[in-house]
Design a protein around this motif. Structure first.
Motif, PDB file in Angstrom:
ATOM      1  N   THR A 255       2.663   0.463   8.454  1.00  0.00           N
ATOM      2  CA  THR A 255       1.950  -0.355   7.457  1.00  0.00           C
ATOM      3  C   THR A 255       2.575  -1.322   6.902  1.00  0.00           C
ATOM      4  OG1 THR A 255       2.521   1.205   5.632  1.00  0.00           O
ATOM      5  CG2 THR A 255       0.448   1.807   7.056  1.00  0.00           C
ATOM      6  N   SER A 268      -5.193  -3.873   5.937  1.00  0.00           N
ATOM      7  CA  SER A 268      -5.995  -2.977   4.803  1.00  0.00           C
ATOM      8  C   SER A 268      -5.675  -1.482   4.906  1.00  0.00           C
ATOM      9  CB  SER A 268      -7.439  -3.104   4.915  1.00  0.00           C
ATOM     10  OG  SER A 268      -7.758  -2.410   6.077  1.00  0.00           O
ATOM     11  N   THR A 269      -6.374  -0.816   3.759  1.00  0.00           N
ATOM     12  CA  THR A 269      -6.098   0.837   3.896  1.00  0.00           C
ATOM     13  C   THR A 269      -6.744   1.310   5.022  1.00  0.00           C
ATOM     14  OG1 THR A 269      -6.051   0.696   1.301  1.00  0.00           O
ATOM     15  CG2 THR A 269      -6.525   2.866   2.584  1.00  0.00           C
ATOM     16  N   ALA A 270      -6.133   2.447   5.598  1.00  0.00           N
ATOM     17  CA  ALA A 270      -6.823   3.120   6.734  1.00  0.00           C
ATOM     18  C   ALA A 270      -8.233   3.543   6.319  1.00  0.00           C
ATOM     19  CB  ALA A 270      -6.094   4.216   7.420  1.00  0.00           C
ATOM     20  N   ARG A 276      -6.934   0.187  10.496  1.00  0.00           N
ATOM     21  CA  ARG A 276      -6.792  -0.713   9.591  1.00  0.00           C
ATOM     22  C   ARG A 276      -7.174  -2.192   9.966  1.00  0.00           C
ATOM     23  NH1 ARG A 276      -3.036   2.002   6.057  1.00  0.00           N
ATOM     24  NH2 ARG A 276      -2.025   3.545   6.984  1.00  0.00           N
TER      25      ARG A 276
END
Length: 408
Positions: A255, A268-270, A276
């Motif tokens: 990430t 982005s957040t998963a 993502r």
């Protein structure tokens, strides 16, 4: 207040403070908090500068003490009645926001000589650093997003974006006193996509209320069916060709410090499937995806981005810089070794050759030895061993090979 100039003002000492905070907490992700006092301008006009100056002094000291408790957060700057702060953990940012509202409620009860201080708080989280160095343009975008979210709030409210809620939801679920509710998607100034807004609140202090400002993105069942019908028609018309929409989703556990052809990706957040969204604008094409594990080791994958939405799950190949190791002691005056190496950079250039490592030892006295270490390339690179050839080799390792930083 327009916060678009904050980015340009983040220089010198403030950037140094941010970099020190990032390195101390070993993070490239920061939760940004933005606050301001509701009705501050009108209060200044009614009460005068000396009154609000004293009130703001109490306000500034109270917020700074709470934010920087135990070194978990840092006030970046005060901008009039506004405060910009950062936290290494979203849950810490949420906790400090709640602490601020609790402390202000207590202050208002105990200081009848002042009108109540009512503060609005906005929170957003995102990657802002590369190799322990804050990227001001990226940081400015996250600050502005936090400020836009804060502008939706009324006094006493804490509003946050989806990434903050998603990262802190475990901590929120474990809390008996703190509650959270989604108010749906809102279109904010300067941000093309709708942002889902969450309110974090203490039932003993406030009741949740949807923001009065901002345009709510429709979430009605009827509109969902209408949108689905339109989507089916478009797919049928294009003969199941690629659609315009989200350009790239990536399924990876990596990430931070992930590069696409040398460009740092903002992820982005998963979601629940582990995908993502890549926030960068990526044109269709074939790319080299890479990240650094250490100064000597990186991983690379070739990926293809199509038109419309593309989901990729990279299959990384390990790339390691060639190395030689040699041990020597005082009993060996000269010791040397040599070996061959083969190396492929992320640009696809392959280098082959041989090099030698030599240690010369001199006994200075009965208790000390001087070792001299030297190395050389003993066969050619793709070009002959010239200054130009060595510069090209170094360029491929240091620049094209990103994320490698040095050749050792």
């Amino acid at each position: 207040m327009d916060f678009t100039e904050i980015n340009a003002d983040m220089i010198g000492e403030e950037k140094g403070k941010l970099n020190a905070y990032i390195q101390k907490h070993r993070t490239a992700m920061l939760t940004v908090m933005f606050t301001d006092i509701e009705g501050y301008t009108e209060l200044t006009e009614r009460k005068g500068d000396s009154y609000v100056a004293k009130l703001r002094q109490y306000h500034d000291e109270l917020l700074k003490t709470i934010i920087e408790e135990n070194g978990s957060g840092m006030v970046v700057k005060f901008i009039g009645d506004a405060v910009m702060a950062v936290f290494s953990e979203p849950s810490t940012g949420v906790k400090r926001a709640v602490d601020i509202q609790l402390a202000l409620e207590k202050f208002n009860r105990e200081h009848a000589e002042f009108e109540d201080i009512s503060v609005r708080i906005g929170l957003h989280v995102g990657q802002i650093a590369v190799e322990d160095d804050v990227q001001l343009d990226i940081f400015g975008r996250h600050v502005n997003r936090a400020a836009r979210v804060e502008s939706l709030a009324t006094g006493g409210q804490i509003l946050a974006t989806y990434p903050v809620w998603d990262s802190a939801k475990g901590w929120l679920d474990a809390s008996d006193d703190i509650k959270c509710i989604s108010h749906g998607g809102y279109l904010l100034k300067g941000i093309p996509e709708a942002i889902e807004i969450f309110e974090i609140y203490l039932p003993e202090l406030t009741k949740p209320a949807a923001p009065a400002k901002g345009k709510v993105k429709s979430r009605s069942p009827l509109m969902k069916w209408v949108n689905l019908a339109l989507l089916i028609l478009v797919v049928g018309y294009l003969g199941f060709s690629f659609l315009k929409g989200e350009s790239l989703l990536i399924n990876t556990a990596v990430t931070q410090n992930l590069y696409l052809n040398g460009e740092l990706l903002n992820l982005s957040t998963a979601n629940d499937k582990g995908n993502r969204t890549v926030e960068n604008e990526i044109a269709p094409g074939v790319y080299q995806l890479s990240y650094k594990s250490s100064s000597q080791l990186a991983y690379m994958a070739t990926v293809e981005v199509g038109k419309g939405q593309t989901i990729i799950k990279p299959d990384f190949t390990e790339l390691s810089l060639p190395s030689l190791k040699l041990r020597n002691d005082a009993s060996k005056v000269n010791n040397s070794t040599q070996g061959e190496f083969s190396f492929i950079t992320t640009t696809g250039v392959e280098y082959q050759g041989q090099w030698a490592l030599k240690i010369e030892s001199i006994v200075l006295d009965g208790s000390s030895v001087q070792h001299t270490v030297s190395w050389q390339l003993i066969t050619s690179l793709p070009n002959a061993i010239t200054t130009q050839g060595l510069e090209r080799f170094s360029h491929d390792l240091v620049d094209d090979m990103r994320p490698f930083e040095t050749m050792e």
